[in-house]
Design a protein around this motif. Structure first.
Motif, PDB file in Angstrom:
ATOM      1  N   ILE A   1      -4.382  73.609  64.402  1.00 19.53           N
ATOM      2  CA  ILE A   1      -3.517  72.200  63.715  1.00 19.53           C
ATOM      3  C   ILE A   1      -2.495  72.051  64.124  1.00 19.53           C
ATOM      4  O   ILE A   1      -1.480  72.967  63.426  1.00 19.53           O
ATOM      5  N   PRO A   2      -2.054  71.174  64.643  1.00 17.24           N
ATOM      6  CA  PRO A   2      -0.682  70.992  64.653  1.00 17.24           C
ATOM      7  C   PRO A   2      -0.331  70.036  63.556  1.00 17.24           C
ATOM      8  O   PRO A   2      -0.515  69.454  63.225  1.00 17.24           O
ATOM      9  N   GLU A   3       1.309  70.582  63.513  1.00 11.73           N
ATOM     10  CA  GLU A   3       2.275  70.020  62.635  1.00 11.73           C
ATOM     11  C   GLU A   3       2.113  68.156  61.903  1.00 11.73           C
ATOM     12  O   GLU A   3       1.998  68.080  60.800  1.00 11.73           O
ATOM     13  N   GLU A   4       2.393  67.421  62.989  1.00 10.51           N
ATOM     14  CA  GLU A   4       1.955  66.302  62.396  1.00 10.51           C
ATOM     15  C   GLU A   4       0.695  66.413  62.421  1.00 10.51           C
ATOM     16  O   GLU A   4       0.366  64.373  61.119  1.00 10.51           O
TER      17      GLU A   4
ATOM     18  N   LEU B   1      -2.756  65.979  54.591  1.00 12.84           N
ATOM     19  CA  LEU B   1      -2.032  65.522  53.107  1.00 12.84           C
ATOM     20  C   LEU B   1      -1.492  63.880  53.106  1.00 12.84           C
ATOM     21  O   LEU B   1      -2.217  63.989  51.323  1.00 12.84           O
ATOM     22  N   ALA B   2      -0.977  63.486  54.106  1.00 14.10           N
ATOM     23  CA  ALA B   2      -1.313  62.030  52.703  1.00 14.10           C
ATOM     24  C   ALA B   2      -2.911  61.540  52.638  1.00 14.10           C
ATOM     25  O   ALA B   2      -3.335  60.310  51.959  1.00 14.10           O
ATOM     26  N   LEU B   3      -3.882  61.524  53.428  1.00 15.97           N
ATOM     27  CA  LEU B   3      -5.401  61.575  53.245  1.00 15.97           C
ATOM     28  C   LEU B   3      -5.402  61.978  52.088  1.00 15.97           C
ATOM     29  O   LEU B   3      -6.135  61.419  51.086  1.00 15.97           O
ATOM     30  N   LEU B   4      -5.178  63.653  51.935  1.00 15.49           N
ATOM     31  CA  LEU B   4      -5.590  64.195  50.580  1.00 15.49           C
ATOM     32  C   LEU B   4      -4.690  63.617  49.169  1.00 15.49           C
ATOM     33  O   LEU B   4      -5.972  63.468  48.046  1.00 15.49           O
TER      34      LEU B   4
END
Length: 265
Positions: A218-221, A227-230
């Motif tokens: 999984i790429p960093e972006e 994390l924003a969705l979480l």
């Protein structure tokens, strides 16, 4: 190729089974603890293209609503995954073992409580990127065009084109490159679904584990979007529309005591 052929003969994306009548008034599965990100899974070593196809189609079949065809689908999956390498085989077999004693009604009740009553357990990938906003209509058009570009025609009365099992089935049946683009573009949604399934203790989490082991690192972006969705959940505002833009409901009942406005995780 026998194990793959056994799966490929089950059905095609353009021939959807009649939707069964689903149970009513099913209580959602309770949450378990705070929302914290799971470790991302490393890609499974030693997977060949045919193995990825088997994993994706097996996952598509296991993520189908558990109707009267469940036993046949599970038998095909069990035979097909027996020679898969490593943890992907263990993941899929663990789902079969965990639900093996559940009758169809019990698994159907769990399926509805998990996927239909929880915002963060939606099987529709565009829900994570667009939620209940006007953008979702265009996202669905993009999925439809992707299926057409891969040579697949979906039934007008079938499942929405962003349904994860359909995308996985398209990947297994020859649309791998286009399906890979769709999965990459919506990877944060796939990871949120996987995380949410683990959070509520659903055996379906193992199916998502197997799928994620077939995907690139999984790429960093994408991690940042995940994390924003979480933290925030899928978008929920209707952007000033007086009536829903889409001809079907796009919201789910909120769980009792849900700390997130507009729905559960």
């Amino acid at each position: 190729m026998g194990r793959l052929a056994a799966l490929l003969g089950r059905r095609s994306p353009s021939t959807q089974p009649e939707a069964p009548r689903r149970p009513q008034s099913v209580e959602p599965v309770p949450s378990r603890g705070p929302r914290t990100p799971l470790p991302f899974l490393d890609p499974q070593e030693g997977l060949e293209a045919g193995d990825v196809a088997v994993v994706h189609l097996a996952a598509a079949l296991l993520l189908a609503y558990p109707d009267s065809g469940r036993s046949g689908r599970e038998a095909a999956v069990r035979a097909a995954v027996a020679s898969l390498p490593g943890q992907v085989r263990a993941d899929l077999e663990s789902f079969l073992a965990a639900t093996g004693e559940w009758d169809d009604a019990a698994l159907a009740a769990h399926y509805v409580a998990t996927f239909d009553l929880r915002r963060r357990c939606a099987l529709h990938l565009s829900f994570y990127s667009s939620g209940d906003t006007r953008r979702r209509g265009m996202a669905l058009v993009t999925f439809t065009e992707a299926f057409a570009a891969a040579g697949f025609e979906l039934d007008d009365d079938g499942e929405l084109p962003d349904h994860l099992p359909l995308v996985l089935e398209m990947s297994a049946r020859g649309g791998g490159e286009i399906a890979a683009v769709l999965l990459a573009a919506h990877r944060q949604g796939v990871e949120l679904l996987r995380s949410a399934l683990h959070q509520v203790g659903s055996p379906y989490a193992a199916v998502l584990d197997a799928v994620c082991r077939t995907l690139p690192e999984i790429p960093e972006e994408t991690i940042e979007r995940f994390l924003a969705l979480l933290s925030e959940g899928p978008p929920g505002e209707m952007v000033g529309l007086a009536a829903p833009l889409l001809p079907f409901p796009t919201t789910r009942p909120a769980d009792a005591g849900d700390p997130v406005p507009g729905g559960e995780s």
